[in-house]
Design a protein around this motif. Structure first.
Motif, PDB file in Angstrom:
ATOM      1  N   PHE A 470      32.131  43.526  37.502  1.00 53.12           N
ATOM      2  CA  PHE A 470      30.590  44.242  38.560  1.00 53.12           C
ATOM      3  C   PHE A 470      29.956  44.603  38.602  1.00 53.12           C
ATOM      4  O   PHE A 470      29.599  44.848  39.666  1.00 53.12           O
ATOM      5  CB  PHE A 470      31.185  45.362  37.295  1.00 53.12           C
ATOM      6  N   TRP A 471      29.385  43.471  37.886  1.00 52.52           N
ATOM      7  CA  TRP A 471      27.992  42.909  37.896  1.00 52.52           C
ATOM      8  C   TRP A 471      27.406  41.839  39.280  1.00 52.52           C
ATOM      9  O   TRP A 471      26.976  41.312  39.582  1.00 52.52           O
ATOM     10  CB  TRP A 471      27.323  42.933  36.900  1.00 52.52           C
ATOM     11  N   HIS A 472      28.891  41.218  39.609  1.00 50.86           N
ATOM     12  CA  HIS A 472      28.560  40.743  40.339  1.00 50.86           C
ATOM     13  C   HIS A 472      30.503  40.411  41.359  1.00 50.86           C
ATOM     14  O   HIS A 472      30.832  39.691  41.609  1.00 50.86           O
ATOM     15  CB  HIS A 472      28.541  39.246  39.717  1.00 50.86           C
ATOM     16  N   MET A 473      29.900  40.759  42.891  1.00 50.43           N
ATOM     17  CA  MET A 473      31.167  40.955  43.646  1.00 50.43           C
ATOM     18  C   MET A 473      31.055  39.236  44.475  1.00 50.43           C
ATOM     19  O   MET A 473      30.165  39.523  45.408  1.00 50.43           O
ATOM     20  CB  MET A 473      31.528  42.227  44.416  1.00 50.43           C
ATOM     21  N   LEU A 474      31.783  38.365  44.487  1.00 43.83           N
ATOM     22  CA  LEU A 474      31.480  36.997  45.416  1.00 43.83           C
ATOM     23  C   LEU A 474      32.439  37.358  47.132  1.00 43.83           C
ATOM     24  O   LEU A 474      33.437  38.084  47.066  1.00 43.83           O
ATOM     25  CB  LEU A 474      31.950  35.942  45.221  1.00 43.83           C
ATOM     26  N   GLY A 475      31.811  36.211  47.179  1.00 36.58           N
ATOM     27  CA  GLY A 475      33.167  35.934  48.391  1.00 36.58           C
ATOM     28  C   GLY A 475      33.005  36.888  49.872  1.00 36.58           C
ATOM     29  O   GLY A 475      33.287  36.579  50.465  1.00 36.58           O
ATOM     30  N   LEU A 476      31.495  37.550  49.888  1.00 36.34           N
ATOM     31  CA  LEU A 476      31.869  38.076  51.232  1.00 36.34           C
ATOM     32  C   LEU A 476      31.200  36.988  52.634  1.00 36.34           C
ATOM     33  O   LEU A 476      31.332  37.488  53.451  1.00 36.34           O
ATOM     34  CB  LEU A 476      30.943  39.492  50.793  1.00 36.34           C
ATOM     35  N   GLY A 477      30.815  36.113  52.004  1.00 27.10           N
ATOM     36  CA  GLY A 477      30.840  35.170  53.268  1.00 27.10           C
ATOM     37  C   GLY A 477      31.522  34.420  53.333  1.00 27.10           C
ATOM     38  O   GLY A 477      31.052  33.463  53.852  1.00 27.10           O
ATOM     39  N   TYR A 478      32.328  34.254  53.570  1.00 21.79           N
ATOM     40  CA  TYR A 478      33.701  33.231  53.457  1.00 21.79           C
ATOM     41  C   TYR A 478      35.191  33.826  53.274  1.00 21.79           C
ATOM     42  O   TYR A 478      35.488  33.083  54.119  1.00 21.79           O
ATOM     43  CB  TYR A 478      33.096  31.787  52.961  1.00 21.79           C
ATOM     44  N   GLN A 479      35.343  34.479  53.164  1.00 20.45           N
ATOM     45  CA  GLN A 479      36.698  36.084  53.643  1.00 20.45           C
ATOM     46  C   GLN A 479      36.556  36.960  54.600  1.00 20.45           C
ATOM     47  O   GLN A 479      35.570  37.576  53.215  1.00 20.45           O
ATOM     48  CB  GLN A 479      37.213  35.386  52.552  1.00 20.45           C
ATOM     49  N   GLU A 480      37.329  37.681  55.320  1.00 21.66           N
ATOM     50  CA  GLU A 480      37.317  39.341  55.276  1.00 21.66           C
ATOM     51  C   GLU A 480      38.054  39.586  54.673  1.00 21.66           C
ATOM     52  O   GLU A 480      38.403  41.184  55.294  1.00 21.66           O
ATOM     53  CB  GLU A 480      36.874  38.981  57.075  1.00 21.66           C
ATOM     54  N   ASN A 481      39.235  38.982  53.716  1.00 22.20           N
ATOM     55  CA  ASN A 481      39.260  39.753  53.150  1.00 22.20           C
ATOM     56  C   ASN A 481      39.311  40.931  52.262  1.00 22.20           C
ATOM     57  O   ASN A 481      39.816  42.348  52.218  1.00 22.20           O
ATOM     58  CB  ASN A 481      40.624  39.132  52.212  1.00 22.20           C
TER      59      ASN A 481
END
Length: 533
Positions: A470-481
């Motif tokens: 919950f404290w860290h959601m990754l990946g919003l800068g290299y995939q749009e899923n």
């Protein structure tokens, strides 16, 4: 029961055992054999055998199978009788053609190879080739299209790399205007924090957050989201570390846009006595790294020219060449205990994150003696993002890496970390970091992928406490899923990757999560034409 059979076999009589007079009669046909019936039967079987022979002959002519007449009959009609379907078999010659190496000369000619499936079907209908010619033509077409697709994807990755590595003119404009304001407006040169709040900078009862960045706009978003979502903003102390050239614009922005009641401190690297008194190992290693990189790697051109690697590997290498990974802002975190010698626990943030919840519970996490509280990246619903292990970053074909680490060990992420500085000072983490940087230089940068996370994985090995995703959601800068709903439910979202939210290549459906913390009515924002979309 009694059974009576007449001598002529015409009657069979069954009598009950108790003398019951009723009986049953079964009439049996005559034993006489008709020669006419024999003749018709023989004629029928003759025609049947001829029919079977013709079918078997046709089956042998059409296919390459060799079988007897009865065998072919069973093969042809058996599945129909049993109501089973037979799968068509692929001739062996097709497998042989597909396994042969590709003829690059023919591919370079190109004009004789069908350019689409429609062209391929037209040519096949016209020429009616055998199986071998069919396979050769199909293989050439698929290989050509595969190469073109690969080249197109690599070009896309290269363009994205160039776009993500450059500074947008809007951000450049903002920095220049703020620097000018700093030199002409006394209100843009306020002491941060004010003198009466200086003691809070070393007070461990406050929530201390550290952010290292040379991007004014990105820093403002992190700071605004931090204070806006804090339940106790008066207890938040944000330590902003920047470089010499960005110090004046950064001070001007936060002087003119205070986040009261939170406490903001802005310091450039040259303001830290520890960094200016002597040689700093990590900065020396960065200088050596840049020299070796320019001498042996050849930059993005050499990476793109490699025809043996898959596009996603090339994309990862291009991303690692980003100037961000060579910036002191990205390496300075390894010296947090020296930069803040009195503080016991800090949260370290990257400048491409957005905070969506109160972070104060992080200080209550029991780290069990560990140093680094981080989110693991090998488990999660998003298999594209949360599938990273040590083998994803380290080169286990190198004996030094294979000897010391497990490729299946779960990796973790930078970007939002809670560091126990008191426990850190009791370890040799910083020394380990410098040792492996030197080993990587000696090995011609072959121990890991380019970037700052791999040496961090090594240095903090055995000192990481995994916290709730919950404290860290990754990946919003290299995939749009990533869906908006999933992103909004996370405490901290991270735009790690090339598509930073301040760039034109950002994913449009995710960008509003970042732009909501920008004041578009600000005169500097408006004059530099920074817009929400």
């Amino acid at each position: 029961m009694q059974l009576h059979i007449s001598p002529s076999l015409r009657h069979v009589t069954v009598l009950p055992a108790k003398g019951f007079k009723e009986f049953m009669k079964v009439k049996v046909g005559s034993r006489r054999f008709s020669y006419r019936m024999f003749f018709y039967s023989l004629l029928f079987f003759t025609f049947l055998l001829r029919f079977i022979f013709v079918l078997a002959a046709l089956d042998n002519i059409d296919g390459d199978t060799k079988c007897s007449t009865i065998g072919c009959l069973g093969k042809k009609f058996g599945p129909r009788i049993l109501r089973r379907r037979t799968e068509p078999t692929v001739p062996e010659v097709i497998y042989q053609v597909l396994e042969e190496p590709v003829n690059q000369d023919e591919l370079q000619a190109g004009q004789e190879i069908p350019q689409s499936l429609e062209d391929f079907m037209v040519e096949i209908r016209y020429s009616r080739p055998d199986a071998k010619a069919f396979a050769e033509k199909l293989k050439a077409m698929v290989t050509l299209l595969e190469q073109r697709t690969r080249n197109a994807k690599i070009q896309e990755y290269l363009y994205r790399h160039v776009a993500s590595s450059s500074i947008p003119k809007q951000l450049y404009c903002l920095t220049l205007r703020l620097a000018n304001e700093h030199s002409t407006n006394a209100n843009a040169r306020l002491q941060l924090p004010s003198p009466e709040l200086v003691p809070a900078l070393v007070d461990n009862s406050f929530f201390h957050v550290v952010l290292a960045s040379d991007n004014v706009l990105a820093t403002s978003v992190v700071a605004s989201s931090l204070v806006h979502n804090s339940l106790h903003p008066e207890r938040v102390v944000l330590h902003i570390i920047t470089d010499r050239k960005t110090y004046s614009p950064m001070q001007a922005w936060f002087s003119l846009n205070p986040l009261t009641p939170a406490i903001i401190e802005i310091k450039a690297l040259h303001h830290f006595d520890w960094l200016t008194k002597g040689k700093v190992p990590v900065l020396e290693a960065m200088e050596k790294d840049q020299k070796v990189r320019s001498q042996f790697r050849g930059g993005s051109s050499a990476i793109v020219a490699n025809n043996s690697e898959k596009p996603y590997v090339i994309a990862a290498k291009l991303q690692a060449l980003s100037p961000k990974y060579n910036s002191p802002m990205n390496h300075i975190r390894i010296h947090l205990p020296e930069l803040f010698p009195i503080l016991n626990k800090v949260v370290f943030l990257d400048d491409d994150i957005v905070i969506q919840t109160d972070l104060s519970p992080l200080w209550d996490i029991d780290m069990n003696g560990k140093v680094n509280g981080a989110v693991e990246t090998c488990r999660g619903e998003d298999k594209f993002v949360m599938s990273k292990r040590f083998k994803s970053y380290l080169n286990f074909s190198h004996p030094l890496v294979a000897k010391n680490f497990d490729p299946r060990e779960c990796a973790w992420a930078y970007g939002m970390n809670i560091f126990d500085l008191e426990a850190w000072r009791k370890t040799n983490i910083s020394q380990t970091y410098h040792f492996w940087l030197d080993e990587n230089l000696k090995s011609d940068l072959s121990l890991w992928q380019l970037g700052t996370l791999p040496p961090g994985l090594i240095a903090f090995h055995g000192h990481v406490h995994f916290i709730d995703p919950f404290w860290h959601m990754l990946g919003l800068g290299y995939q749009e899923n990533t869906t908006i709903e999933a992103a909004e439910s996370a405490g901290v979202i991270h735009f790690n990757g090339r598509a930073k939210p301040w760039l034109d290549i950002a994913f449009p459906q995710l960008r509003p999560l970042w732009t909501k913390y920008i004041n578009f009515s600000d005169k500097f924002i408006k004059s530099c034409h920074i817009r929400a979309s």
